[in-house]
Design a protein around this motif. Structure first.
Motif, PDB file in Angstrom:
ATOM      1  N   SER A 140      -6.158  -8.468   3.757  1.00 19.14           N
ATOM      2  CA  SER A 140      -6.333  -7.972   2.389  1.00 19.14           C
ATOM      3  C   SER A 140      -7.610  -7.140   2.293  1.00 19.14           C
ATOM      4  CB  SER A 140      -6.341  -9.129   1.395  1.00 19.14           C
ATOM      5  OG  SER A 140      -7.320 -10.077   1.739  1.00 19.14           O
ATOM      6  N   VAL A 141      -8.608  -7.484   3.078  1.00 18.11           N
ATOM      7  CA  VAL A 141      -9.851  -6.696   3.054  1.00 18.11           C
ATOM      8  C   VAL A 141      -9.599  -5.277   3.589  1.00 18.11           C
ATOM      9  CG1 VAL A 141     -12.203  -6.512   3.968  1.00 18.11           C
ATOM     10  CG2 VAL A 141     -11.355  -8.728   3.185  1.00 18.11           C
ATOM     11  N   LEU A 162      -6.863  -3.695   3.389  1.00 16.96           N
ATOM     12  CA  LEU A 162      -6.100  -2.987   2.357  1.00 16.96           C
ATOM     13  C   LEU A 162      -7.019  -2.533   1.229  1.00 16.96           C
ATOM     14  CD1 LEU A 162      -3.374  -2.044   1.363  1.00 16.96           C
ATOM     15  CD2 LEU A 162      -2.946  -4.313   0.445  1.00 16.96           C
ATOM     16  N   ILE A 163      -7.973  -3.375   0.872  1.00 18.48           N
ATOM     17  CA  ILE A 163      -8.939  -3.022  -0.174  1.00 18.48           C
ATOM     18  C   ILE A 163      -9.740  -1.799   0.262  1.00 18.48           C
ATOM     19  CG2 ILE A 163     -11.076  -3.789  -1.284  1.00 18.48           C
ATOM     20  CD1 ILE A 163      -9.751  -6.668  -1.218  1.00 18.48           C
ATOM     21  N   ALA A 221      -7.664   1.178  -0.064  1.00 18.79           N
ATOM     22  CA  ALA A 221      -7.532   1.546  -1.478  1.00 18.79           C
ATOM     23  C   ALA A 221      -8.790   2.237  -1.989  1.00 18.79           C
ATOM     24  CB  ALA A 221      -7.233   0.306  -2.312  1.00 18.79           C
TER      25      ALA A 221
END
Lengths: 398, 398
Positions: free
Chosen positions: A131-132, A134-135, A138
């Motif tokens: 998730s990091v 992906l962040i 983003a």
């Protein structure tokens, strides 16, 4: 050996836009096999002729010695598709994705050389993405930049909902290019935004940006709208030889020449010769025969191509199929009896006459005899309907 | 035992808004210890008095028997902070976060009961969050909903960039409430959007939504703007007893009563009594002494509180500090010599006179003697400047 100019001419065939031409030339000059990316949506494994525009270009690049990577977006497929349907598609399960991938593999081997095609899945790197990660991905782009994309812009300004995860989809698609170290990405003109996202992210990750090669959308059987399943104006790769042959024969001459450029394996020189012969008096139907036979041969085999041609000629009573059939649209709604369609098309005076003809085996759709006289038609497609030996109509079922 | 009505009255003290009151009553009626969440930004571990409005409320809930969870947003801190600064903060490293957490722990123990306070880190569940989990989280809300948040709306409409990852931050903050199974979340009124996001996500994950308890922002030393480091109108928890005492003494009477409500440990009944005494002729300065002493005692200890009071009285020559000092603003820019400030404030006729006073040890800031006559002042804060025995000015350094 092909020269760079020859390679460029092959690459340019049918291409709508190339970004950036100079970078393409530079990459070709390097002499190494280029890494070619083309992404496919794992939700729609039933390919139709429209998809083969891209596949043909991949084949051409393959024949030029480049490394073709057929990417199945199984990871992004689990997000659902934000590509302008204006609604959120249900995410696919891993099982559905795998099933679809097998179908794809079978289908694309009809155009691509399987021994030289690398089938890839973006779950290979997507599953490793935390998730990091992906962040951070983003963080590379702004909301305003994302809203520049045509369909997002339209939905946003017309107050249709855009779920936030849809903004992540183009980023992940762009990240595929990074993971694959793509030199060239192929896509439809409607994919321009996402294709450029790949360039931007590659630069962000310190790679040389991919060249973006955009291909036009193939017009469907109607010659106007882009070929698509939902419009019914398509030829499925898995259709029978007779169906494919009949459908190709139903297109207009103008559409035929476009199809030659975009999906025929014939060289541009060959096509030029055919055009010259047509101008010099060759029956356009015979030129269409050649195209129909080529396409059937590709998706079945050569003898099936020949056979389909012979069947077509035999069924349509050589020389009796009118040059210009009446063409009409019929709304099928939830379903219409074949007899009703025959009458609506004016091929019989009444439905009872239509039933009689059906009973006698005198009704054919795309050359195939109809055996079920109560056949319910609900699919939206374009058919050639024949009653008896001389009555024909081209019908756009809507 | 406290009754529910008594508990409600304590919870309501100083609260700006409670959503939803009925749900709060229902939760209190359950009789079980409620799970209280308050999130803190790991980038700013130097707490000031403004933060203690929240900490006091946590302390009150702790004293009522509820389970107070002090959440350090270490996971979200690695994203950077999109809270209206209109620019992207550099993400923190894990090491910085841990360092800051230790400082926090030390500081909050001055208000909270350490034995009853659960310090939590959202990396506990954040690190386990896969990119697919995050995508699913992002799918729960729309772009339009996110742009309703005040600061996003302002930035979007004024064409200031919003990075896409900033949209993930409120979702992750809301997800914290899910992971913590929070019954009540405390926050400033400026956090309303994010606090409600917690409610929405808890509902999405099948939990009963948390009650949202919003507290006002504490006005700073100027009594107008909210207390903040960047405005310089703050009292740091780690400041010396003399500094804290002097700063509290510099606030207006009106601000003092608000501070009593929001940060004093005195009961509302006690405060009412003080008000009555002030109305009946008690010197407001003596009421302020009580508040200053209480705050110093809290952040140091009781004897330090008493000592600071005695020092203050001694230094300001009991009875000689004017009731109403002249108040003025001075722009310090990159830094101003103390002598220049003394002259600008009109406390000396010339800078050479100011240097003389400095040399004689006759200049004090907040009661503290200045020893360096070339002292460069650059911090933006509010000070009481004293020259000799009778000349005072309250100066807002900007």
């Amino acid at each position: 050996m092909t020269t760079i100019d020859e390679a460029l001419s092959i690459i340019h065939r049918g291409a709508e836009e190339i970004l950036i031409e100079e970078e393409l030339v530079e990459k070709l000059k390097s002499g190494r096999p280029l890494r070619i990316k083309a992404g496919f949506d794992p939700t729609a494994p039933d390919l139709h002729l429209g998809h083969t525009v891209l596949l043909n270009k991949m084949r051409q690049l393959q024949d030029l010695g480049h490394e073709v990577m057929f990417l199945i977006g199984d990871y992004t497929g689990m997000i659902g598709d934000p590509s302008g349907k204006n609604e959120t598609r249900p995410p696919l399960t891993r099982e559905q994705v795998e099933e679809n991938a097998i179908t794809y593999q079978k289908q694309v081997s009809k155009v691509l050389d399987p021994s030289k095609t690398k089938i890839m899945f973006n779950s290979e790197w997507g599953d490793k993405l935390s998730s990091v990660d992906l962040i951070k991905l983003a963080a590379t782009h702004t909301v305003a930049r994302m809203l520049e994309r045509d369909d997002f812009h339209k939905r946003f300004t017309s107050n249709q909902p855009i779920a936030i995860h849809e903004f992540l989809y183009p980023l992940l698609q762009g990240y595929d290019s990074v993971a694959m170290k793509a030199d060239i990405e192929l896509g439809g003109t409607d994919q321009k935004f996402n294709l450029l996202m790949g360039r931007e992210l590659q630069k962000h990750f310190g790679q040389k940006p991919q060249v973006v090669l955009m291909l036009p959308l193939l017009p469907g059987l109607d010659g106007v709208k882009k070929m698509s399943k939902s419009l019914g104006n398509y030829i499925g790769i898995d259709e029978s030889a007779e169906q494919i042959f009949g459908k190709v024969m139903s297109i207009s001459d103008e559409t035929m020449w476009l199809w030659y450029e975009l999906i025929s394996f014939r060289s541009l020189a060959d096509i030029k010769k055919l055009r010259d012969e047509a101008s010099a008096g060759m029956n356009p139907r015979d030129v269409k025969f050649l195209l129909a036979e080529e396409i059937v041969s590709r998706f079945h085999n050569e003898s099936a191509g020949k056979q389909a041609r012979e069947n077509f000629i035999a069924q349509f009573q050589k020389g009796q199929m009118p040059e210009n059939m009446p063409e009409l649209e019929i709304k099928v709604g939830a379903g219409l009896q074949i007899a009703t369609i025959i009458k609506s098309a004016g091929l019989c005076e009444s439905t009872s006459e239509a039933y009689r003809m059906l009973q006698q085996g005198a009704v054919r759709i795309n050359g195939e005899k109809i055996v079920d006289k109560n056949l319910l038609i609900s699919e939206k497609e374009i058919i050639i309907l024949q009653v008896g030996k001389r009555k024909f109509a081209k019908i756009i079922l809507q």
